[in-house]
Write a protein that holds these residues in place. Sequence first.
Motif, mmCIF file in Angstrom:
data_model
loop_
_atom_site.group_PDB
_atom_site.id
_atom_site.type_symbol
_atom_site.label_atom_id
_atom_site.label_comp_id
_atom_site.label_asym_id
_atom_site.label_seq_id
_atom_site.Cartn_x
_atom_site.Cartn_y
_atom_site.Cartn_z
ATOM 1 N N THR A 1 0.826 -1.206 0.000
ATOM 2 C CA THR A 1 0.000 0.000 0.000
ATOM 3 C C THR A 1 0.860 1.255 0.000
ATOM 4 O OG1 THR A 1 -1.715 -1.191 1.210
ATOM 5 C CG2 THR A 1 -1.843 1.203 1.257
ATOM 6 N N THR A 2 2.066 1.163 0.573
ATOM 7 C CA THR A 2 2.860 2.368 0.779
ATOM 8 C C THR A 2 4.282 2.309 0.215
ATOM 9 O OG1 THR A 2 3.438 1.463 2.932
ATOM 10 C CG2 THR A 2 1.655 3.094 2.875
ATOM 11 N N VAL A 3 4.781 1.125 -0.110
ATOM 12 C CA VAL A 3 6.187 1.034 -0.517
ATOM 13 C C VAL A 3 6.393 1.791 -1.838
ATOM 14 C CG1 VAL A 3 5.851 -1.172 -1.721
ATOM 15 C CG2 VAL A 3 8.122 -0.552 -0.882
ATOM 16 N N PRO A 4 7.457 2.595 -1.922
ATOM 17 C CA PRO A 4 7.715 3.315 -3.175
ATOM 18 C C PRO A 4 8.135 2.365 -4.298
ATOM 19 C CG PRO A 4 8.920 4.318 -1.352
ATOM 20 C CD PRO A 4 8.388 3.006 -0.857
ATOM 21 N N THR A 5 7.779 2.727 -5.500
ATOM 22 C CA THR A 5 8.228 1.991 -6.683
ATOM 23 C C THR A 5 9.671 2.376 -6.987
ATOM 24 O OG1 THR A 5 5.975 2.125 -7.509
ATOM 25 C CG2 THR A 5 7.671 1.500 -9.104
ATOM 26 N N ALA B 1 10.479 -1.586 -13.520
ATOM 27 C CA ALA B 1 9.828 -1.076 -12.310
ATOM 28 C C ALA B 1 9.604 -2.230 -11.338
ATOM 29 C CB ALA B 1 8.502 -0.416 -12.669
ATOM 30 N N TYR B 2 9.850 -1.931 -10.048
ATOM 31 C CA TYR B 2 9.656 -2.985 -9.039
ATOM 32 C C TYR B 2 9.445 -2.369 -7.674
ATOM 33 C CZ TYR B 2 14.534 -2.413 -7.469
ATOM 34 O OH TYR B 2 15.704 -1.910 -6.975
ATOM 35 N N ARG B 3 8.971 -3.184 -6.770
ATOM 36 C CA ARG B 3 8.867 -2.789 -5.360
ATOM 37 C C ARG B 3 9.470 -3.903 -4.530
ATOM 38 N NH1 ARG B 3 2.580 -1.065 -6.072
ATOM 39 N NH2 ARG B 3 2.977 0.691 -7.492
ATOM 40 N N ARG B 4 10.177 -3.509 -3.486
ATOM 41 C CA ARG B 4 10.919 -4.477 -2.666
ATOM 42 C C ARG B 4 10.764 -4.073 -1.217
ATOM 43 N NH1 ARG B 4 17.167 -6.244 -4.100
ATOM 44 N NH2 ARG B 4 17.356 -7.846 -2.490
ATOM 45 N N THR C 1 -2.300 -8.558 -17.660
ATOM 46 C CA THR C 1 -2.546 -7.109 -17.590
ATOM 47 C C THR C 1 -2.334 -6.511 -16.189
ATOM 48 O OG1 THR C 1 -4.938 -7.182 -17.194
ATOM 49 C CG2 THR C 1 -4.215 -7.202 -19.505
ATOM 50 N N GLY C 2 -1.874 -7.328 -15.247
ATOM 51 C CA GLY C 2 -1.680 -6.815 -13.890
ATOM 52 C C GLY C 2 -0.407 -5.996 -13.773
ATOM 53 N N THR C 3 -0.441 -4.997 -12.917
ATOM 54 C CA THR C 3 0.743 -4.189 -12.609
ATOM 55 C C THR C 3 1.105 -4.392 -11.136
ATOM 56 O OG1 THR C 3 -0.445 -2.236 -11.828
ATOM 57 C CG2 THR C 3 -0.125 -2.435 -14.231
ATOM 58 N N LEU C 4 2.082 -3.621 -10.681
ATOM 59 C CA LEU C 4 2.480 -3.679 -9.268
ATOM 60 C C LEU C 4 1.298 -3.372 -8.349
ATOM 61 C CD1 LEU C 4 5.876 -1.727 -9.589
ATOM 62 C CD2 LEU C 4 5.518 -4.216 -9.560
ATOM 63 N N ASP C 5 0.365 -2.564 -8.853
ATOM 64 C CA ASP C 5 -0.772 -2.153 -8.022
ATOM 65 C C ASP C 5 -1.816 -3.252 -7.867
ATOM 66 O OD1 ASP C 5 0.436 0.347 -7.856
ATOM 67 O OD2 ASP C 5 -0.575 1.039 -9.689
ATOM 68 N N ASN C 6 -1.688 -4.313 -8.662
ATOM 69 C CA ASN C 6 -2.646 -5.414 -8.574
ATOM 70 C C ASN C 6 -2.265 -6.476 -7.540
ATOM 71 O OD1 ASN C 6 -3.022 -4.486 -11.692
ATOM 72 N ND2 ASN C 6 -4.920 -5.293 -10.816
ATOM 73 N N TRP C 7 -1.155 -6.266 -6.851
ATOM 74 C CA TRP C 7 -0.791 -7.215 -5.788
ATOM 75 C C TRP C 7 -1.499 -6.830 -4.504
ATOM 76 C CZ3 TRP C 7 0.503 -11.770 -6.856
ATOM 77 C CH2 TRP C 7 1.348 -12.077 -7.933
ATOM 78 N N ASP D 1 1.115 2.679 -10.834
ATOM 79 C CA ASP D 1 1.449 2.296 -12.198
ATOM 80 C C ASP D 1 0.338 2.748 -13.142
ATOM 81 O OD1 ASP D 1 3.918 1.056 -12.136
ATOM 82 O OD2 ASP D 1 3.120 -0.984 -12.059
ATOM 83 N N PRO D 2 0.679 3.060 -14.401
ATOM 84 C CA PRO D 2 -0.382 3.230 -15.397
ATOM 85 C C PRO D 2 -1.035 1.868 -15.659
ATOM 86 C CG PRO D 2 1.773 3.300 -16.461
ATOM 87 C CD PRO D 2 2.030 3.258 -14.977
ATOM 88 N N ALA D 3 -2.356 1.891 -15.832
ATOM 89 C CA ALA D 3 -3.057 0.634 -16.122
ATOM 90 C C ALA D 3 -2.619 0.107 -17.485
ATOM 91 C CB ALA D 3 -4.569 0.862 -16.093
ATOM 92 N N ALA D 4 -2.664 -1.201 -17.649
ATOM 93 C CA ALA D 4 -2.260 -1.813 -18.920
ATOM 94 C C ALA D 4 -3.279 -1.482 -20.003
ATOM 95 C CB ALA D 4 -2.151 -3.327 -18.749
ATOM 96 N N GLY D 5 -2.789 -1.197 -21.207
ATOM 97 C CA GLY D 5 -3.667 -0.910 -22.335
ATOM 98 C C GLY D 5 -3.814 -2.122 -23.245
#
Lengths: 293, 293
Positions: free
Chosen positions: B10-14, B25-28, B44-50, B194-198
């Motif tokens: 919810t809060t970790v920076p990309t 792009a990643y989050r750790r 179509t999932g991004t980092l925000d879909n976890w 993240d921008p949503a997948a197109g």
Amino acid sequence: MSPTKATSNTTVPTQLLQTNAHSYAYRRFGSGSGLPLLFLQHFTGTLDNWDPAVTDPLASGREVILFDNAGVGRSTGEVPRTVAGMAQHAGAFLEALGIKTCDVLGYSLGGMVALQMVQDRPSIFRRMILVGTGPRGGEDIMHLEKPSLAKRIQDPTNRGYDVLKKIFFTSSHASQAAGEAFIRRLSRRKEDLDPAAGPNVANAQIAAFREWEGFKGERFAELKAIRHPTFVVNGAGDEMIPVSNSYRLSENLANAVLLTYPDAGHGSLFQYPESFTRHAAAFLASNSESAAF
Amino acid sequence: MSPTKATSNTTVPTQLLQTNAHSYAYRRFGSGSGLPLLFLQHFTGTLDNWDPAVTDPLASGREVILFDNAGVGRSTGEVPRTVAGMAQHAGAFLEALGIKTCDVLGYSLGGMVALQMVQDRPSIFRRMILVGTGPRGGEDIMHLEKPSLAKRIQDPTNRGYDVLKKIFFTSSHASQAAGEAFIRRLSRRKEDLDPAAGPNVANAQIAAFREWEGFKGERFAELKAIRHPTFVVNGAGDEMIPVSNSYRLSENLANAVLLTYPDAGHGSLFQYPESFTRHAAAFLASNSESAAF
């Protein structure tokens, strides 16, 4: 030794419960706040075939009750030739013990008996554990005449418990080693043993399997009405009651979690007793309406 | 906020990792004695879909690494049209991070990428968790044109995350309620999104699914060579990648435990996050050669 003191199937004395019609042999041990856990046994198995590595950890937290169905071990009567007949005996036994609701661990034939019991009287069980078993109308259930099984069963070098090592476990080194350990655990009990099942038990139970393979109407429809939290377990390589039967159980029961073990046959619970009892205990400890644990 | 302090998706920076060819792009986040756990994402999932209810409990005991494959979210490059192409990007990313061996949680498309990676380089993973996915040559993989799925995906009242509630969960009240909670958890992250997948992402990934459905030679033969302890998880009612694909994985991988959840679709890990993360953590904590935990 008092029945309430022993906490292992290696040492707990066998008891006899007298009803109007029958005398049922059973063992009861363990304690805790959980509902009693009824163990329903496999083809030709007696009280002595319950692995203490499975029964004993589960006896911490609840009483476990091991049961010889009619005509098996020291229980009197004719061996029923239908699963429904076995379910009636198990129900009469619980009633005579004064148990209105309990949990159940049904293994192989015992899983079918558990399914029949809960269909006949839903309130008899709170949570069900079904290991190496299959639904009515299941496929390839206990066809011991299959060449792959017949070869191992009829091998004269496999005597007594040794045949279990060959048919409950896979041919891998790791699985056979687990089978050796299983047999050593069973062999620890030296006194107060059940008589081994003879051909009359085997023949009647095989007849029950054949009847159970049949179905009328929509296949598996009766499973959809069973909403009890259920934990279905099998070895991915079970040749006696193939894992596809466990798939059909978990797909058609309303509320079942499925777990399968790798490199394991019909005796997956005896191959991985630490894992199995840890998961089973977590499942039984839950009071959730969902089977997920 | 320092990347090492945040312990939630919810809060970790990309972060961005620059290689010769790409920026990934990643989050750790998280910490502990376990190997890092790489998360490989769905169609179509991004980092925000976890779901933080899945990532965050697993970040206690180890670092978790969430990863946008090429062309997804803020990662540069073309979206590969094969799983093999995605596996190369994920391998290049780990190499640039200096990670020689880690654990992996591959979900849906991400599970296929994990399977390809471990086939290409077995030492890249110690233990694998494969959720809602299927083997090369699997059946009915992500056919969004099926009427049952197309109806829900094309319904104009399902916008943004709402469509996930309809396709990752079953139609039952309990499952839809779990879907609501899942969406609320995803929606907690308000910044650094993240921008949503197109359509370009969707089209290339669908091409990768179609290529993955094909196979040459003996079906599933490549799975038998993978001996890594593997935990296969699915919802019994997955309509996007049916549970039969998880059966084939657990039957053909040498060393896999299978768990299926009732009344659950493709998003079983998001429907039962407490159960899933408890089992996943126990599986990851084991150092046994066996997948059984």
